[in-house]
Design an enzyme around this catalytic site. Structure first.
Site, short mmCIF file in Angstrom:
data_model
loop_
_atom_site.label_atom_id
_atom_site.label_comp_id
_atom_site.label_asym_id
_atom_site.label_seq_id
_atom_site.Cartn_x
_atom_site.Cartn_y
_atom_site.Cartn_z
N ALA A 1 0.81 -1.22 0.00
CA ALA A 1 0.00 0.00 0.00
C ALA A 1 0.85 1.27 0.00
O ALA A 1 0.46 2.27 -0.59
CB ALA A 1 -0.95 0.00 1.20
N THR A 2 2.01 1.25 0.65
CA THR A 2 2.86 2.45 0.66
C THR A 2 3.27 2.83 -0.75
O THR A 2 3.19 4.00 -1.15
CB THR A 2 4.09 2.23 1.55
N ASN B 1 -5.93 2.95 10.97
CA ASN B 1 -5.06 1.85 11.33
C ASN B 1 -4.69 1.82 12.81
O ASN B 1 -4.11 0.84 13.28
CB ASN B 1 -3.77 1.90 10.49
N GLN C 1 -6.32 -1.21 5.67
CA GLN C 1 -6.85 -1.85 6.88
C GLN C 1 -8.29 -2.33 6.70
O GLN C 1 -8.81 -3.04 7.55
CB GLN C 1 -6.79 -0.88 8.06
N HIS D 1 -0.66 -8.33 3.17
CA HIS D 1 -0.35 -8.83 4.51
C HIS D 1 -1.33 -8.36 5.58
O HIS D 1 -1.23 -8.77 6.74
CB HIS D 1 1.09 -8.45 4.90
N CYS E 1 4.51 1.22 11.25
CA CYS E 1 5.38 2.09 10.45
C CYS E 1 5.96 3.22 11.28
O CYS E 1 6.90 3.88 10.85
CB CYS E 1 4.58 2.66 9.27
#
Length: 380
Positions: free
Chosen positions: A67-68, A150, A178, A200, A323
């Site tokens: 996603a980043t 998140n 999420q 993930h 993160c």
């Protein structure tokens, strides 16, 4: 109990990944033989599985490392395109977005390449849709709002937000990492422009994700190379990871509705057990509209780092986003919510998933309660 950070890979997903790594290991771009053909077919099947879960077309799916990267491609790719026409983009984001959105936009703003507008939240991390609409009405080039937070788990009314954005012809990027596989999402029907997800977070492997996007929204690539994925994200495709993401999405489409109800029951049981022995415990976020697996608590008067240090060898919980782990600063989400200092300092994120048992819930409650009571006694 840190499923928001990452989930265990479903064994059925792992089996498919293993097969791709050891038997069907072709390069999806090698079209001169059947091994490449089969790899290409596997990638196309995975695109269909991702698209089915989020209500999109397979042709709208671009595979990324997670996603980043998807969010960076969406934001920076949009900015790069607008800069071609000498337009300085105006981007609006909520104050509780993931760091992948906040830091990307902050960097672009610091470089003088965008105007950045922040949309505030209340003490439960809820958005004011009136403020959001006013922001869209003033004219912006991109709106970035997550589907679910998140940290505190608050779920946002993405369908309504998309409707507001559409009415002002504002492209809408949704960080759904999420939310995908936990709550229903209809990308095309709701009129989203772009959506980011990671495998993930839904029982798939780490290091693979996707950007779902409307093909009429112009994007410029961040990378250049072999021209794969229509040039938007070149590089040899991670076929095992892509197949794992696809299989994880297929299973969530089938099992999500039942699993999430059971996860919610376990969360509520854990919450009740903790509240029965820790009466000062505070529940953060929107308790009526949160992810089923989310339990974000604060124990005012006891620093969260002290609790984590005591339980870390027995219990996997966190002080916030993975993160941001290790960063010596209070959660930007809790700060944006305007919570008091004791609540912020005593905050813990507990996140549950489908593989936790009733005994796991009980044991976790015992470990956390004993740790808190021991710390309270030591501080008395």
């Amino acid at each position: 109990m840190d499923y928001h950070a990452t989930t265990p890979v479903d064994s059925r997903v792992a089996d498919r990944i293993y097969q791709c790594m050891t038997e069907e290991f072709g390069n999806a771009s090698s079209t001169d033989h059947e091994w490449g053909d089969r790899a290409e077919a596997a990638v196309k099947e995975a695109a269909c599985q991702v698209a089915d879960l989020v209500g999109a077309s397979p042709r709208n799916v671009i595979f990324t490392s997670g996603a980043t990267e998807s969010l960076n491609l969406a934001i920076q790719g949009t900015v790069h395109h607008l800069e071609r026409s000498s337009t300085k983009p105006r981007i609006a984001i909520s104050t509780v977005e993931h760091k992948a959105v906040l830091d990307t936009c902050a960097a672009l703003h610091k470089q003088g390449r965008i105007e950045l507008i922040h949309i505030s939240v209340d003490t439960q991390a809820r958005l004011d849709l009136g403020q959001l609409e006013q922001t869209c009405a003033r004219g912006i080039h991109l709106l970035c709002i997550m589907a679910a937070n998140n940290e505190v788990g608050t779920i946002y009314p993405i369908e309504k937000i998309a409707e507001i954005a559409q009415s002002y012809q504002v492209p809408f990027l949704c960080d759904a990492s999420q939310a995908v596989g936990k709550i229903p999402i209809q990308f095309s029907e709701w009129g989203l422009t772009m959506l980011a997800l990671s495998a993930h977070k839904l029982y798939g492997p780490q290091g693979i994700g996707a950007l779902v996007f409307c093909r009429d929204h112009p994007l410029e690539p961040l990378l250049y190379g072999g021209g794969q994925q229509k040039g938007l994200r070149p590089g040899t495709l991670n076929v095992p990871g892509i197949v794992g993401l696809g299989e994880a999405c297929r299973l969530r489409a089938i099992e999500m509705s039942v699993d999430e109800v059971e996860i919610g029951k376990k969360r509520d049981r854990l919450q009740t057990l903790l509240q029965s022995q820790i009466p000062e415990l505070v529940i953060n976020g929107d308790r009526q509209n949160r992810l089923d697996g989310n339990l974000h608590i604060s124990i005012p008067g006891i620093p969260n780092s002290t609790i984590i240090a005591r339980v870390r060898h027995q219990l996997a919980i966190s002080t916030g986003s993975a993160c941001s782990a290790g960063v010596e600063a209070p959660s930007h989400v809790l700060r944006a919510m305007g919570l008091s200092e004791p609540v912020v300092e005593g905050a813990l994120r507990i996140s549950l998933g489908k593989f936790l048992t009733d005994n796991d819930i009980y044991q976790a409650a015992v470990i956390l309660i004993q740790a808190v009571l021991a710390l309270k006694h030591a501080m008395a």
